[in-house]
Design an enzyme around this catalytic site. Structure first.
Site, mmCIF file in Angstrom:
data_model
loop_
_atom_site.group_PDB
_atom_site.id
_atom_site.type_symbol
_atom_site.label_atom_id
_atom_site.label_comp_id
_atom_site.label_asym_id
_atom_site.label_seq_id
_atom_site.Cartn_x
_atom_site.Cartn_y
_atom_site.Cartn_z
ATOM 1 N N HIS A 273 2.181 4.221 -3.190
ATOM 2 C CA HIS A 273 2.131 5.614 -3.092
ATOM 3 C C HIS A 273 3.246 6.267 -3.429
ATOM 4 C CE1 HIS A 273 -1.966 5.830 -1.126
ATOM 5 N NE2 HIS A 273 -1.600 5.284 0.172
ATOM 6 N N HIS B 218 1.008 -1.407 -0.087
ATOM 7 C CA HIS B 218 0.020 -0.008 0.002
ATOM 8 C C HIS B 218 0.927 1.241 -0.073
ATOM 9 C CE1 HIS B 218 -3.800 2.375 1.558
ATOM 10 N NE2 HIS B 218 -2.891 3.062 1.554
ATOM 11 N N GLU B 219 1.888 1.369 0.806
ATOM 12 C CA GLU B 219 2.820 2.570 0.986
ATOM 13 C C GLU B 219 3.502 2.476 -0.265
ATOM 14 O OE1 GLU B 219 2.285 4.821 2.983
ATOM 15 O OE2 GLU B 219 0.860 3.946 4.333
#
Length: 226
Positions: free
Chosen positions: A26, A22-23
């Site tokens: 980004h 997820h990170e």
């Protein structure tokens, strides 16, 4: 407190992967659109050690497991993004924000598709793999839906700020420093206060549970599991 290493491996491992990807998503998308902040900090990487927060990624999930919590939650170190450095800050911010939840949905689809490969796994490891896949499906869907709540600094809040007319986007963006307090209020304090008066004010959690259930069933349908 009958928590074994097996329990930890089938919950924490999928959680670490879900949060890390997820990170990292980004960071990758922010770098693609012109912001080098995460790149210079080594965060444009799928190496979990670049993203793990000792408390949020390890201790918090472990404490929830040990306390037999009905849900498992965790977080990684947020990826720093300088939105002013993006080539088109308002729209690119939306893509950066969507990258995390979209990656979690992709991981959920991969996990669900993986059920079809269990017949190829040695019998001694089949249950362990199945439990990891099941938990990966649930964790990734929960993370995607939770992060799409339209409250900054959650991804959904940043998407809303990027898409709403400026007259609405600006006051919403001003909530970002208080976003986590707002979440704690509506998810924990409000339901507890309501229970003192015999009222069910746990509306957001109910919406999240319902949305999660529908999305999991849709993913299982799309991957041929139902």
């Amino acid at each position: 407190m009958n928590i074994s290493l097996y329990d930890v491996s089938v919950w924490v491992l999928p959680l670490v992967i879900a949060i890390t990807f997820h990170e990292a998503a980004h960071a990758f998308v922010a770098h693609h659109f012109g912001d080098n902040t995460a790149w210079e900090l080594g965060r444009v990487s799928f190496n979990p050690f670049k993203h793990i927060d000792p408390f949020g990624t390890v201790l918090l999930p472990a404490m929830l497991l040990l306390s037999h919590s009905p849900f498992l939650f965790g977080y990684a170190k947020p990826v720093p993004v300088n939105f002013r450095a993006l080539r088109n800050p308002r729209i690119d911010m939306v893509w950066v924000a969507l990258a995390g939840p979209a990656t979690n949905i992709a991981l959920a689809l991969v996990a669900a598709a993986g059920f079809h490969l269990l017949a190829l796994v040695p019998a001694s490891a089949a249950q362990w793999v199945a439990d990891n896949l099941k938990n990966a499906l649930v964790i990734n869907v929960v993370l995607a839906i939770f992060n799409m709540l339209p409250i900054p600094p959650l991804d959904g809040g940043r998407v809303a700020v990027g898409l709403l007319p400026r007259v609405l986007a600006y006051p919403l963006s001003r909530l970002e420093p208080f976003g986590m307090l707002i979440l704690i209020g509506i998810l924990i304090i409000l339901p507890l206060a309501g229970s003192q008066f015999g009222l069910n004010l746990d509306v957001i959690s109910a919406i999240l549970r319902t949305s999660t259930g529908y999305l999991i069933r849709l993913i299982l349908l799309l991957t041929g599991n139902i």
